[in-house]
Design a protein around this motif. Structure first.
Motif, PDB file in Angstrom:
ATOM      1  N   ASN A1056     -24.494   3.769   5.187  1.00 34.84           N
ATOM      2  CA  ASN A1056     -23.439   4.450   5.916  1.00 34.84           C
ATOM      3  C   ASN A1056     -22.158   3.628   5.980  1.00 34.84           C
ATOM      4  OD1 ASN A1056     -22.733   6.743   7.631  1.00 34.84           O
ATOM      5  ND2 ASN A1056     -22.614   5.223   9.254  1.00 34.84           N
ATOM      6  N   SER A1057     -22.306   2.331   6.195  1.00 31.44           N
ATOM      7  CA  SER A1057     -21.098   1.509   6.244  1.00 31.44           C
ATOM      8  C   SER A1057     -20.716   1.036   4.843  1.00 31.44           C
ATOM      9  CB  SER A1057     -21.294   0.314   7.173  1.00 31.44           C
ATOM     10  OG  SER A1057     -22.414  -0.435   6.783  1.00 31.44           O
ATOM     11  N   LEU A1058     -21.726   0.810   3.992  1.00 32.16           N
ATOM     12  CA  LEU A1058     -21.440   0.305   2.652  1.00 32.16           C
ATOM     13  C   LEU A1058     -20.491   1.252   1.910  1.00 32.16           C
ATOM     14  CD1 LEU A1058     -22.005  -1.878   0.585  1.00 32.16           C
ATOM     15  CD2 LEU A1058     -23.948  -0.533  -0.235  1.00 32.16           C
ATOM     16  N   THR A1059     -20.713   2.534   2.067  1.00 35.81           N
ATOM     17  CA  THR A1059     -19.888   3.481   1.336  1.00 35.81           C
ATOM     18  C   THR A1059     -18.407   3.373   1.739  1.00 35.81           C
ATOM     19  OG1 THR A1059     -19.616   5.777   0.747  1.00 35.81           O
ATOM     20  CG2 THR A1059     -20.550   5.394   2.864  1.00 35.81           C
ATOM     21  N   VAL A1060     -18.157   3.154   3.036  1.00 35.30           N
ATOM     22  CA  VAL A1060     -16.761   2.977   3.483  1.00 35.30           C
ATOM     23  C   VAL A1060     -16.205   1.654   2.969  1.00 35.30           C
ATOM     24  CG1 VAL A1060     -15.221   3.083   5.449  1.00 35.30           C
ATOM     25  CG2 VAL A1060     -17.464   4.119   5.603  1.00 35.30           C
ATOM     26  N   ILE A1061     -17.036   0.617   3.045  1.00 32.75           N
ATOM     27  CA  ILE A1061     -16.580  -0.706   2.603  1.00 32.75           C
ATOM     28  C   ILE A1061     -16.169  -0.650   1.135  1.00 32.75           C
ATOM     29  CG2 ILE A1061     -17.332  -3.085   2.177  1.00 32.75           C
ATOM     30  CD1 ILE A1061     -19.223  -2.671   4.672  1.00 32.75           C
ATOM     31  N   LEU A1062     -16.995   0.023   0.323  1.00 29.96           N
ATOM     32  CA  LEU A1062     -16.675   0.115  -1.101  1.00 29.96           C
ATOM     33  C   LEU A1062     -15.412   0.936  -1.328  1.00 29.96           C
ATOM     34  CD1 LEU A1062     -20.254   0.575  -2.609  1.00 29.96           C
ATOM     35  CD2 LEU A1062     -18.853  -1.494  -2.549  1.00 29.96           C
ATOM     36  N   LEU A1063     -15.253   1.978  -0.536  1.00 24.55           N
ATOM     37  CA  LEU A1063     -14.043   2.789  -0.663  1.00 24.55           C
ATOM     38  C   LEU A1063     -12.807   1.928  -0.380  1.00 24.55           C
ATOM     39  CD1 LEU A1063     -12.504   5.517  -0.874  1.00 24.55           C
ATOM     40  CD2 LEU A1063     -12.910   5.809   1.573  1.00 24.55           C
ATOM     41  N   TYR A1064     -12.872   1.160   0.695  1.00 26.72           N
ATOM     42  CA  TYR A1064     -11.713   0.343   1.067  1.00 26.72           C
ATOM     43  C   TYR A1064     -11.458  -0.740   0.013  1.00 26.72           C
ATOM     44  CZ  TYR A1064     -11.666   2.655   5.640  1.00 26.72           C
ATOM     45  OH  TYR A1064     -11.595   3.575   6.643  1.00 26.72           O
ATOM     46  N   LYS A1065     -12.554  -1.263  -0.520  1.00 23.64           N
ATOM     47  CA  LYS A1065     -12.381  -2.248  -1.598  1.00 23.64           C
ATOM     48  C   LYS A1065     -11.624  -1.600  -2.752  1.00 23.64           C
ATOM     49  CE  LYS A1065     -15.380  -5.454  -3.063  1.00 23.64           C
ATOM     50  NZ  LYS A1065     -16.668  -5.928  -3.617  1.00 23.64           N
ATOM     51  N   ALA A1066     -12.063  -0.390  -3.108  1.00 18.88           N
ATOM     52  CA  ALA A1066     -11.414   0.311  -4.209  1.00 18.88           C
ATOM     53  C   ALA A1066      -9.938   0.537  -3.905  1.00 18.88           C
ATOM     54  CB  ALA A1066     -12.125   1.648  -4.455  1.00 18.88           C
ATOM     55  N   GLU A1073      -3.150  -2.907  -8.275  1.00 16.82           N
ATOM     56  CA  GLU A1073      -3.054  -2.544  -9.691  1.00 16.82           C
ATOM     57  C   GLU A1073      -4.257  -3.012 -10.502  1.00 16.82           C
ATOM     58  OE1 GLU A1073      -0.505  -0.689 -10.868  1.00 16.82           O
ATOM     59  OE2 GLU A1073       0.561  -0.697  -8.959  1.00 16.82           O
ATOM     60  N   ARG A1074      -5.364  -3.313  -9.820  1.00 17.19           N
ATOM     61  CA  ARG A1074      -6.563  -3.676 -10.585  1.00 17.19           C
ATOM     62  C   ARG A1074      -7.412  -2.415 -10.716  1.00 17.19           C
ATOM     63  NH1 ARG A1074      -8.091  -8.683  -6.850  1.00 17.19           N
ATOM     64  NH2 ARG A1074     -10.016  -8.805  -8.078  1.00 17.19           N
ATOM     65  N   ARG A1075      -6.939  -1.518 -11.586  1.00 14.90           N
ATOM     66  CA  ARG A1075      -7.478  -0.166 -11.607  1.00 14.90           C
ATOM     67  C   ARG A1075      -8.950  -0.067 -11.996  1.00 14.90           C
ATOM     68  NH1 ARG A1075      -3.434   4.551 -12.499  1.00 14.90           N
ATOM     69  NH2 ARG A1075      -1.821   3.771 -11.117  1.00 14.90           N
ATOM     70  N   SER A1076      -9.288  -0.704 -13.097  1.00 11.46           N
ATOM     71  CA  SER A1076     -10.660  -0.489 -13.578  1.00 11.46           C
ATOM     72  C   SER A1076     -11.661  -1.042 -12.558  1.00 11.46           C
ATOM     73  CB  SER A1076     -10.855  -1.128 -14.950  1.00 11.46           C
ATOM     74  OG  SER A1076     -10.632  -2.513 -14.851  1.00 11.46           O
ATOM     75  N   GLU A1077     -11.292  -2.150 -11.904  1.00 12.49           N
ATOM     76  CA  GLU A1077     -12.185  -2.667 -10.850  1.00 12.49           C
ATOM     77  C   GLU A1077     -12.257  -1.683  -9.688  1.00 12.49           C
ATOM     78  OE1 GLU A1077     -11.463  -7.146 -10.046  1.00 12.49           O
ATOM     79  OE2 GLU A1077      -9.858  -6.456 -11.368  1.00 12.49           O
ATOM     80  N   ALA A1078     -11.086  -1.136  -9.377  1.00 16.01           N
ATOM     81  CA  ALA A1078     -11.032  -0.172  -8.269  1.00 16.01           C
ATOM     82  C   ALA A1078     -11.950   1.011  -8.549  1.00 16.01           C
ATOM     83  CB  ALA A1078      -9.600   0.307  -8.077  1.00 16.01           C
ATOM     84  N   SER A1104      -3.903   6.922   0.916  1.00 13.67           N
ATOM     85  CA  SER A1104      -4.430   5.796   0.153  1.00 13.67           C
ATOM     86  C   SER A1104      -5.598   6.221  -0.713  1.00 13.67           C
ATOM     87  CB  SER A1104      -4.898   4.681   1.088  1.00 13.67           C
ATOM     88  OG  SER A1104      -3.808   4.146   1.763  1.00 13.67           O
ATOM     89  N   SER A1105      -6.497   7.018  -0.134  1.00 15.35           N
ATOM     90  CA  SER A1105      -7.661   7.396  -0.933  1.00 15.35           C
ATOM     91  C   SER A1105      -7.337   8.581  -1.827  1.00 15.35           C
ATOM     92  CB  SER A1105      -8.866   7.681  -0.037  1.00 15.35           C
ATOM     93  OG  SER A1105      -8.754   8.918   0.589  1.00 15.35           O
ATOM     94  N   GLN A1106      -6.407   9.430  -1.396  1.00 16.36           N
ATOM     95  CA  GLN A1106      -6.052  10.590  -2.219  1.00 16.36           C
ATOM     96  C   GLN A1106      -5.457  10.126  -3.561  1.00 16.36           C
ATOM     97  OE1 GLN A1106      -3.179  13.198  -0.491  1.00 16.36           O
ATOM     98  NE2 GLN A1106      -3.932  14.983  -1.595  1.00 16.36           N
ATOM     99  N   GLY A1107      -4.536   9.178  -3.469  1.00 17.53           N
ATOM    100  CA  GLY A1107      -3.902   8.658  -4.680  1.00 17.53           C
ATOM    101  C   GLY A1107      -4.932   8.023  -5.593  1.00 17.53           C
ATOM    102  N   LEU A1108      -5.819   7.247  -4.962  1.00 13.58           N
ATOM    103  CA  LEU A1108      -6.864   6.574  -5.723  1.00 13.58           C
ATOM    104  C   LEU A1108      -7.718   7.577  -6.490  1.00 13.58           C
ATOM    105  CD1 LEU A1108      -8.788   4.061  -6.264  1.00 13.58           C
ATOM    106  CD2 LEU A1108      -9.915   4.709  -4.129  1.00 13.58           C
ATOM    107  N   ILE A1109      -8.137   8.627  -5.767  1.00 14.88           N
ATOM    108  CA  ILE A1109      -9.056   9.575  -6.390  1.00 14.88           C
ATOM    109  C   ILE A1109      -8.340  10.377  -7.481  1.00 14.88           C
ATOM    110  CG2 ILE A1109     -10.542  11.575  -5.950  1.00 14.88           C
ATOM    111  CD1 ILE A1109     -11.029  10.327  -3.133  1.00 14.88           C
ATOM    112  N   CYS A1110      -7.073  10.719  -7.241  1.00 13.97           N
ATOM    113  CA  CYS A1110      -6.309  11.421  -8.280  1.00 13.97           C
ATOM    114  C   CYS A1110      -6.285  10.608  -9.575  1.00 13.97           C
ATOM    115  CB  CYS A1110      -4.882  11.663  -7.822  1.00 13.97           C
ATOM    116  SG  CYS A1110      -4.756  13.038  -6.698  1.00 13.97           S
TER     117      CYS A1110
END
Lengths: 1208, 76
Positions: A1056-1066, A1073-1078, A1104-1110
């Motif tokens: 439950n928390s890991l998923t948020v943590i990974l999202l924020y990391k991304a 600008e480290r896209r592929s890692e993101a 922040s997440s909308q841009g990332l996912i796009c």
């Protein structure tokens, strides 16, 4: 796909050989779209130049056009646009795929099948594809402010596509309904509503689909939601058709066609007809055989039937109820084609709770064959109890359909002091159908809008002047009914003294019966200044045989009486108590024959009122009961506790827990009370009735509580469940002390303690004390201590029973959860449930926490399943007012929030809060309010959110609640401050968190779930802060904290928390600008989030997440494409609502809405003026205001903007 | 156990009603003192109570159909 792809439905996306291409300018994209849609027709340069660059002279416009065409061909290949000196067109031989063409193609193929009603499987598939293609409105976000002609074209296209989409959705819904695939049908209908939520047709279809699926409560809820939206947005009632349909659902006509109802509609399983209502409250009083007919008043009442409300307002004892009984008697005798439905509701102080009031009200109306009885009851339970108008509307609609006249009597209305109920009654009166009449009988005028009703001629009144007995009435009453022989002069004297007060006259009559010196009595009475009741009661009682006097006084302690109870209570000698020497006792025991019967007293006119048709239960007239009680208190006060004791014994013998405990408390018989409470606590808590138990304990002295180790433990257990765990220590200490004292001293030595405990009871006490201490340790943030304490108990008490074992493993499970060992926690909780099953007790908390830990693991679907199952178990049990359901409900609210199912989340939070009425747990009230605060925030209802959060804050203040609740409230505050952009408070909060964090990094401690919640929020704060101040160096701090959190969360198994943590990391990586890692981190996040259908975590952090996912979606071979698109879709839906709120700072008035509607219809000013009966000048003024509010330059633009805002 | 008296003690009121009352009604009137006056009226003096308490007493007067003549706050 090779070649060019263009996605115009939604935010435009253009791809070349699978790569997303960004055209240089918005205008170029618009131009391409225009060309593509006009293809294969060529367009002239001249037209294009004037259309797109209307503000330029010809030369510059042509130059701009050239430049744009060139840029298109540069990005998309030299052959895409072909142009000569005059014309421009899209090259028809290019590989150019467009979603709009596909869209039309699919629809054409459906149309070709020419289905009349329901469509075939192939068409369903094609329609589904059509719906999928529609990502959003045509060329979303691509408005050209400087090109009105393009804007207009775009607007028309948008409308046409939306129209096609809506009709596709409608066809799909019909198909699914026909096939009985309710879930799919509902999903489509919801989709439609979410796109066009002010559209009547969409709303009606959704409501209809719910109804056909058998989900009536959802249907009704949707109707309310629609009504609310209309009210909020447009200040309008629903349209006629929806209203008509709503009534149809109520009438039960809109039944499901085939297929099974969907199981998620759990509430429909409740059978409300089994409600333990006090039938006496609904009992229509019978007319006593000796009464004075009051033809004039009956005439006045009959006249009153022309009006909605009859108010009978007069002090106690003026014969209000008797008059109504007489009237009802005559109504029932009249030979109307259809008999009157008489619905009676006697109120008492407890009815100030709106929920209870409504429950009884609908039960009273059961006399009318209401079709919707169960439905209404369900709405009362499930909906927000603050707004009773919904169930009242349902009631009204139901009543309207009756072909029978209905009389609703609310007796003793003076007990009502809750403004919500007054408002509800006012609402009823204002909407009352012609066949329904309300009578309110009261001792003081109710705060209803009486003068308004009077002025409108909607009120008929009978007041004290009407009710006073005239000398004619008095003569008849005394001489005929009571068989006295009084002169006119004597009657006048009595009339003057009593002022026609009926109760006084009745007492006078009883006093005079069998008396020889009547003239003397009358003279003395009329000359006296004593309170009539005092004077006459003495006289009247003294006229009765001693036996009856004794009977009346001694039974006056009872709220309700029956012969068996009275005989038992009066038999005070049986208890072997010293009888009061002052009190005359008969020498011989009364034989069966001579026993006083309540029916006899009724005949004597002694203010005793039957409560049922069988004449089993009676009560004294309030006035008389008060009088008797004060007399009993002042003359034989020593007897009062003994009488209560006897009553308690009778109720206990007859299995009436509340009756027995109430009387036992009144007797101050602490020993029995203690025994009774201890006996009934488990049952009452299992049934969720904590409020009742708390009420008992409030009257029970602590000193006495400390005498019973068993009760101490039970109360401590209740405190733990009620969020009062900080109060348990003294109780546990005392219980353990008493038990160990008893053990060491041996039974023979200490009789004074009177513990009388069995070996088994001692085991329970010895087990429960460490279990509850362990629970408290968990709450105080010492999970290891909790493990230690319970482990010692487990080993030290081998004889522990299954129930205590279940609780012990529950506490251990919780401790392991806090320690971050979720696997172990799940095992322990499962073990707990096994022991719970063995013990036969429900032990709801264990299941709830099993669901909770499952949520923490990140498995939302099974978590929802466990919690909803737990609720379901309860509906099967058919227990009412189960307050302890609130815990499951509050957590379900979170789970649905996580999925962005805000409606469901809202309903569960509200239900939880409604249930806390019987289960006032501070933990649950705080949790549910915090959840509400988050939901409201997501709905952009800032005020509502703040209000709920403040309530949560009040609950937790100065209390030791679970650490989860404290963290939850903390992070909800941060969410609120972020919305407010309250950087000052955020900085303060940030500072505190950083210091906590620093202390943790030194000791390199594990981060528990509760701190983790805060730290994740800290990262979110940092990300949002950086979006503001652009201090990108902060990302480094973010990243290192996230790395640490990730390791920590992985070690604990907290998906439950890991998923948020990974999202924020991304997000952080993406910003750097480290896209592929993101994208790699984002895939990790999706891997957990997708099966759980997580949504809010993405929406909450916003752009922040909308841009990332796009950007994520623009890579080739995206792994989680479907899910990512779903998330973007949710973004769009929620932004649409937000946009509307932001773009329209000033809401349109209802008049302006009317005019806007006419604008849409294309009316001229003059036509509008004619239709609205206003002057043209006024119309102009309104139109001007509308344009201003909608920020539009022209009428066309105003319409377009209004559509975009979903205003029309 | 949870009951805590409020710090603000409210104030005392003097209530006049018509017709003399027996002393025993003072328990019904929650500890009010009852004084029958020569003019046929009764002076009920309440202990220190708040507004809700006062309304409670007034309701009790209403429920006995006593005729209420006046209400006056005596002191704080």
């Amino acid at each position: 796909m090779e070649g060019i792809e263009a996605y115009w439905l939604g935010i435009p996306i253009i791809k070349r050989d699978n790569y997303v291409i960004n055209l240089e300018t918005r205008k170029a994209a618009a131009l391409l779209a225009y060309l593509a849609l006009s293809s294969p027709s060529p367009l002239t340069r001249e037209n294009l130049a004037t259309m797109f660059w209307p503000e330029y002279d010809q030369q510059h416009a042509y130059a701009n056009l050239r430049r744009s065409l060139y840029s298109i061909n540069r990005e998309l290949g030299p052959d895409l646009i072909i142009a000569n000196r005059e014309d421009v067109m899209v090259n028809p031989s290019c590989l150019f795929w467009q979603d709009v063409n596909e869209f039309h193609l699919l629809l054409t193929s459906v149309k070709a099948h020419n289905h009349e009603s329901s469509v075939c499987a192939e068409c369903i598939e094609n329609l589904e594809k059509t719906v999928d293609l529609y990502r959003g409105s045509f060329l979303e976000g691509l408005n050209l402010r400087d090109s009105p002609e393009f804007d207009q074209w775009q607007y028309l296209q948008r409308e046409s596509f939306f129209h096609d989409l809506a009709s596709s959705l409608e066809q799909l819904i019909h198909a699914y309904v026909f096939l009985g695939e309710w879930e799919k049908g509902i999903k489509k209908a919801r989709h439609w509503v979410s796109l066009d939520y002010l559209n009547e047709n969409a709303q009606r279809t959704l409501i209809e689909t719910y109804a056909q699926a058998g989900q009536r409560s959802a249907a009704l809820h949707q109707f309310n939601e629609y009504t609310r939206v209309l009210k909020d947005e447009l200040d309008q009632p629903p349209d006629g058709e929806v209203m008509a349909f709503y009534q149809e659902i109520q009438a039960g006509n809109a039944r499901k066609r085939k297929g099974k109802p969907v199981a998620s509609d759990t509430t429909s399983h409740i059978n409300f007809s089994k409600q333990p209502l006090i039938k006496m409250k609904l009992f229509i009083p019978r007319l006593h055989k000796d009464y004075v007919p009051r033809p004039l008043l009956l005439e006045k009442l009959a006249q009153g039937l022309k009006k909605p409300l009859i108010l009978i307002s007069a002090p106690a004892g003026y014969g209000k109820t008797t008059l109504l009984a007489e009237w009802i008697n005559s109504l029932q005798k009249t030979s109307a084609p259809k008999p009157w439905a008489i619905c009676w509701f006697s109120l008492d102080a407890g009815d100030n709770d709106p929920m209870r009031f409504l429950t009884y009200l609908t039960a009273a109306l059961e006399k009318v064959d209401l079709k919707l009885h169960a439905e209404i009851q369900e709405v009362i339970r499930s909906s927000d109890s603050i707004y009773p108008n919904t169930p009242l509307t349902m009631l009204l609609n139901d009543l309207q359909d009756q072909d029978q006249s209905v009389l609703l009597v609310l007796d003793d209305y003076q007990f009502i002091n809750n403004p919500t109920i007054h408002d509800g009654i006012t609402f009823l009166l204002e909407h009352l159908p012609d066949n329904v009449h309300i009578v309110i009988a009261t001792r003081s005028d109710p705060p209803l809008p009486l003068s308004r009703l009077r002025a409108r001629g909607q009120l008929s009144e009978i007041r004290v002047e009407d009710l006073r007995f005239t000398s004619v009435d008095i003569t008849m009453f005394l001489n005929q009914v009571f068989g006295l022989d009084l002169s006119q002069e004597q009657v006048t004297k009595l009339e003057n003294r009593t002022e026609g007060w009926v109760a006084g006259l009745q007492l006078a009559a009883v006093s005079m019966q069998g008396r020889r010196d009547i003239p003397k009595f009358i003279d003395a009475f009329s000359g006296s200044h004593r309170f009539i009741m005092d004077y006459l009661a003495e006289e009247a009682l003294s006229q009765q045989p001693l036996e009856i006097q004794r009977y009346l006084l001694q039974t006056s302690i009872l709220e309700r009486l029956n012969d068996s109870l009275c005989d038992f209570v009066l038999d005070v000698k049986a208890k072997n108590h010293v009888s009061d020497p002052q009190f005359p006792q008969e020498s011989s025991p009364t034989s069966e024959k001579n026993k006083i019967r309540l029916a006899t007293l009724e005949d004597l006119g002694l203010f005793i009122i039957p409560q049922d048709d069988e004449r089993i239960w009676y009560r004294y007239h309030h006035l008389f009961a008060d009088l008797l009680r004060t007399r009993l208190q002042s003359t034989f006060s020593g007897l009062v506790p003994i009488l209560h004791q006897r009553a308690a014994m009778w109720f206990e013998k007859h299995g009436d827990a509340e009756g027995s405990i109430d009387h036992s408390l009144a007797a101050e018989d602490w020993e029995s009370t203690s025994r009774l409470i201890a006996r009934y606590i488990p049952e009452y808590l299992e049934k969720g009735q904590m409020t009742t138990v708390i009420k008992w304990l409030e009257q029970f002295p602590q000193k006495e509580l400390f005498k019973s180790p068993k009760l101490c433990i039970q109360v401590a257990e209740m405190y733990s469940q009620g969020g009062m765990i900080d109060q348990i220590d003294p109780l546990l200490d005392k219980a353990e002390e008493l038990v160990s004292f008893k053990k060491s001293q041996g039974e023979s030595q200490d009789k004074s303690l009177e513990t009388k405990l069995s070996a088994d009871e001692i085991t329970v006490i010895r087990s429960m004390a460490p279990i509850l201490r362990g629970l408290k340790a968990v709450c105080s943030g010492q999970p290891q201590l909790a493990m230690d304490i319970t482990q010692v108990a487990l080993q030290g008490i081998p004889e522990m029973n299954p129930k205590e074992l279940a609780l012990l493993f529950w506490v251990q499970g919780w401790a392991q959860r806090s320690l971050g060992n979720l696997d172990l926690a799940l095992k322990l909780l499962t073990k707990g449930t096994e022991y719970a099953n063995q013990s036969g007790a429900i032990l709801r908390d264990i299941w709830t926490d099993l669901g909770n830990v499952t949520r923490l693991v990140g498995k939302l679907t099974p978590a929802i399943h466990i919690l909803e199952n737990s609720l379901q178990t309860n509906f099967d049990e058919d227990i009412q007012n189960q307050g302890n359901l609130s815990r499951d409900e509050s957590f379900l609210s979170f789970l649905y929030y996580e999925r962005n199912k805000l409606d469901q989340a809202f309903i569960y939070a509200k239900r939880a809060l409604a249930h806390t009425q019987w289960w006032p747990s501070h933990n649950i009230i705080a949790t549910a309010n915090a959840s509400l605060a988050q939901i409201m925030l997501a709905r952009n209802d800032f005020k509502g959110s703040l209000y709920a959060l403040q309530k949560a804050e009040e609950e937790r203040k100065n209390r030791l609640l679970t650490p989860f609740v404290h963290s939850l409230i903390d992070i909800t505050w941060v969410q609120v401050w972020l919305k407010q952009k309250n950087w000052k408070l955020l900085d303060q909060w940030e500072y505190t968190q950083i210091s906590t964090l620093e202390s943790k990094s030194i000791s390199n401690e594990k981060i528990d779930e509760y701190l983790e919640l805060r730290l994740i929020m800290l990262v979110r704060l940092w990300i949002e802060k950086t979006n503001q101040d652009k201090k990108k160096e902060r990302y480094e701090t973010c990243f290192s904290l996230l790395e640490r959190l990730e390791t920590n969360s992985r070690n604990s198994g907290r998906g439950n928390s890991l998923t948020v943590i990974l999202l924020y990391k991304a997000i952080v990586l993406f910003h750097e600008e480290r896209r592929s890692e993101a994208f790699k981190e984002l895939d990790g996040c999706f891997a957990i989030a997708e099966p759980g259908d997580y949504m809010r975590i993405f929406l909450d952090i916003g752009e922040s997440s909308q841009g990332l996912i796009c950007s994520y979606l623009q890579q080739p071979d995206v792994i989680h494409k479907k899910y990512a698109l779903e998330i973007l879709n949710e973004f769009r839906n929620s932004q649409l609502v937000e946009k509307q709120k932001e773009a329209l700072p000033e809401t349109l008035t209802s008049r302006e809405m009317d005019i806007l509607q006419l604008l849409v219809e294309g009316c001229s000013n003059r036509e509008m003026a004619e239709r609205l009966i206003l002057s043209e000048g006024t119309i102009k003024f309104h139109v001007h205001n509308i344009l201003g509010k909608l920020n539009a330059a022209s009428r066309t633009q105003a319409i377009a903007n209004a559509r975009e805002l979903n205003l029309i | 156990m949870a009951y805590k008296p409020h710090n603000n003690l409210g104030s005392a009121y003097e209530i006049r009603v018509k017709d003399h009352l027996e002393k025993h009604w003072s328990s019904y009137f929650k500890g009010c003192s009852i004084e029958n006056l020569d003019n046929g009226e009764v002076r009920l003096t309440t202990p220190n109570i708040d507004q809700a308490g006062l309304h409670g007493v007034l309701n009790k007067i209403r429920d006995l159909n006593l005729t209420l003549l006046s209400v006056r706050r005596t002191q704080n």
